[in-house]
Design an enzyme around this catalytic site. Sequence first.
Site, PDB file in Angstrom:
ATOM      1  N   ASP A   1       0.795  -1.239   0.000  1.00 35.89           N
ATOM      2  CA  ASP A   1       0.000   0.000   0.000  1.00 35.89           C
ATOM      3  C   ASP A   1       0.828   1.292   0.000  1.00 35.89           C
ATOM      4  O   ASP A   1       1.805   1.395   0.740  1.00 35.89           O
ATOM      5  CB  ASP A   1      -0.844   0.102   1.266  1.00 35.89           C
TER       6      ASP A   1
ATOM      7  N   GLU B   1     -10.343  -2.397   4.468  1.00 34.25           N
ATOM      8  CA  GLU B   1      -9.012  -1.904   4.793  1.00 34.25           C
ATOM      9  C   GLU B   1      -8.847  -0.521   4.173  1.00 34.25           C
ATOM     10  O   GLU B   1      -9.625  -0.112   3.305  1.00 34.25           O
ATOM     11  CB  GLU B   1      -7.932  -2.833   4.207  1.00 34.25           C
TER      12      GLU B   1
HETATM   13  C1  FRU Z   1      -3.886  -3.610   2.749  1.00 31.83           C
HETATM   14  C2  FRU Z   1      -3.224  -4.055   4.054  1.00 31.83           C
HETATM   15  C3  FRU Z   1      -3.562  -3.075   5.154  1.00 31.83           C
HETATM   16  C4  FRU Z   1      -2.417  -3.260   6.096  1.00 31.83           C
HETATM   17  C5  FRU Z   1      -1.268  -3.433   5.146  1.00 31.83           C
HETATM   18  C6  FRU Z   1      -0.145  -4.291   5.687  1.00 31.83           C
HETATM   19  O1  FRU Z   1      -3.238  -4.044   1.606  1.00 31.83           O
HETATM   20  O2  FRU Z   1      -3.624  -5.364   4.372  1.00 31.83           O
HETATM   21  O3  FRU Z   1      -4.826  -3.289   5.724  1.00 31.83           O
HETATM   22  O4  FRU Z   1      -2.230  -2.166   6.960  1.00 31.83           O
HETATM   23  O5  FRU Z   1      -1.792  -4.021   3.975  1.00 31.83           O
HETATM   24  O6  FRU Z   1       0.956  -4.222   4.841  1.00 31.83           O
END
Ligand code: FRU
Length: 473
Positions: free
Chosen positions: A17, A192
């Site tokens: 992300d 998320e």
């Molecule tokens: C989304 C996620 C988020 C988390 C991150 C961990 O892709 O699962 O919810 O904070 O990636 O890398």
Amino acid sequence: MERPRFHFTPEAGWLNDPNGFAYFDGEYHLFYQYEPDSLLGTGAGKHWGHAVSADLVGWTDLPVALAPDELGAIWSGCAVVDWRDTSGFFGGSPGLVALFTHWREGVQAQSLAHSADRGRTWTKYAGNPVIVAPELRVFRDPKVCWHAATGRWIMVVTIGQRARFYTSPNLRDWQEVGEFGQGYGSQSGVWECPDLFPLPVDGASGRERWVLLISVNGPGGSTMEYFVGDFDGWTFTSDNPAATVLPFDFGRDCYAAITWADLPPDDGRRLAIGWMSNWRYAHDLPTAPWRGALTLPRELVLQERPEGTRLIQRPVAELRELRGQTRQWPVQTIAPETALNPALTGEGVEIVVTFGNVAAREFGLKVRAGGGRGATVGYDTARQSVFIERGEEDNAGLARFGGRSEAPLALDGGQLTLHLFIDRCSIELFADGGAVVLTDLFFPADHGAIAPYCAAGTVELLALTTYDLAPPG
Ligand code: FRU
């Protein structure tokens, strides 16, 4: 696979992300979920990588901003400019505050860090974590904005299949004020990476709505949706019935997109970038020594349309700086066996194409189909849908990778105009003025031809303009 020419990738290591978008002192800050020494993408290894840009096109890598500590790994989150030093970290001057999820053995809590030197060095707050909820299994990805109407900070985080809101006067002390989402939108996975922001509605003077972006990750893969509604400082109310699902991107590889805070008022745009991958196969992508890329930056606007208020995405104007040679093609008829005259190739190319006089079951572009691999960008006349299709074995044997992603789209006065950005291993497709967007990775055998095609019948290529896209200098 060779490195993309004009998409952000880390020099080496794993990226997922984008995080911490803030604009401060002439710089766009880009942070990202990063594992500098691994391509594995494990939960415990997450850092915040960091890069800055003056123009969203050329990026300068900076050292890792946040590394795991005794409270855990550094998962996704945001950054804000604390202009009035509400936090008290900056001796009365403005400074940057990052808010992120600390993850340790599955337990998630919200924490912060601050920087008084334009993001070059960061100090984690001694009072971390600032919000805990040990009863929640999913409690993550804080996104914070200043809420002018109530004069306080607002945080949105996801909790399972809902979003929760907190407020704070100082970014350190948070109070829970509301929730949204029970039974709303896509419930096909965990929610998320939320984002919450107001946008003016184009063409409706003075009207403003709030947008809630949500990334949804489930067994079928990773997708994004958005809600349009109102936010009163406590909670969000959707303008649409609970069952309405508004996809943010109809492709398979735009996830966890969030937007920049604090663009100068004379700019005023709302800009987003997403992670160009999907948890369904992210760990298997055939690239090295890096794994993971980001989408192009996109401007988000709200538009009043017959079907309701909708989010429109446009590639940012700054991308024109990448344009090299421009080419235009003469009008020509495409039939099943005709070849484009002259041929079109390019490792990085922007394409604006209009088809008309449609008398075919299906038509579009075969993208680097040499060696039986590549992708098809097409229009299905019977289904009235635009699609990107890629094969399973076509793409380095990646399991769960093949198939078609499609979006409903009626022809406009009998014509179809597509705006495409094709890099070495990705396609971003904007149609219907940005109301329909598809982002898909693909792993072609070579950087060969991009050619119009047509199945059963003919179609007219009314206009084709291409721009070679050079890597940012
Ligand atoms: C989304 C996620 C988020 C988390 C991150 C961990 O892709 O699962 O919810 O904070 O990636 O890398």
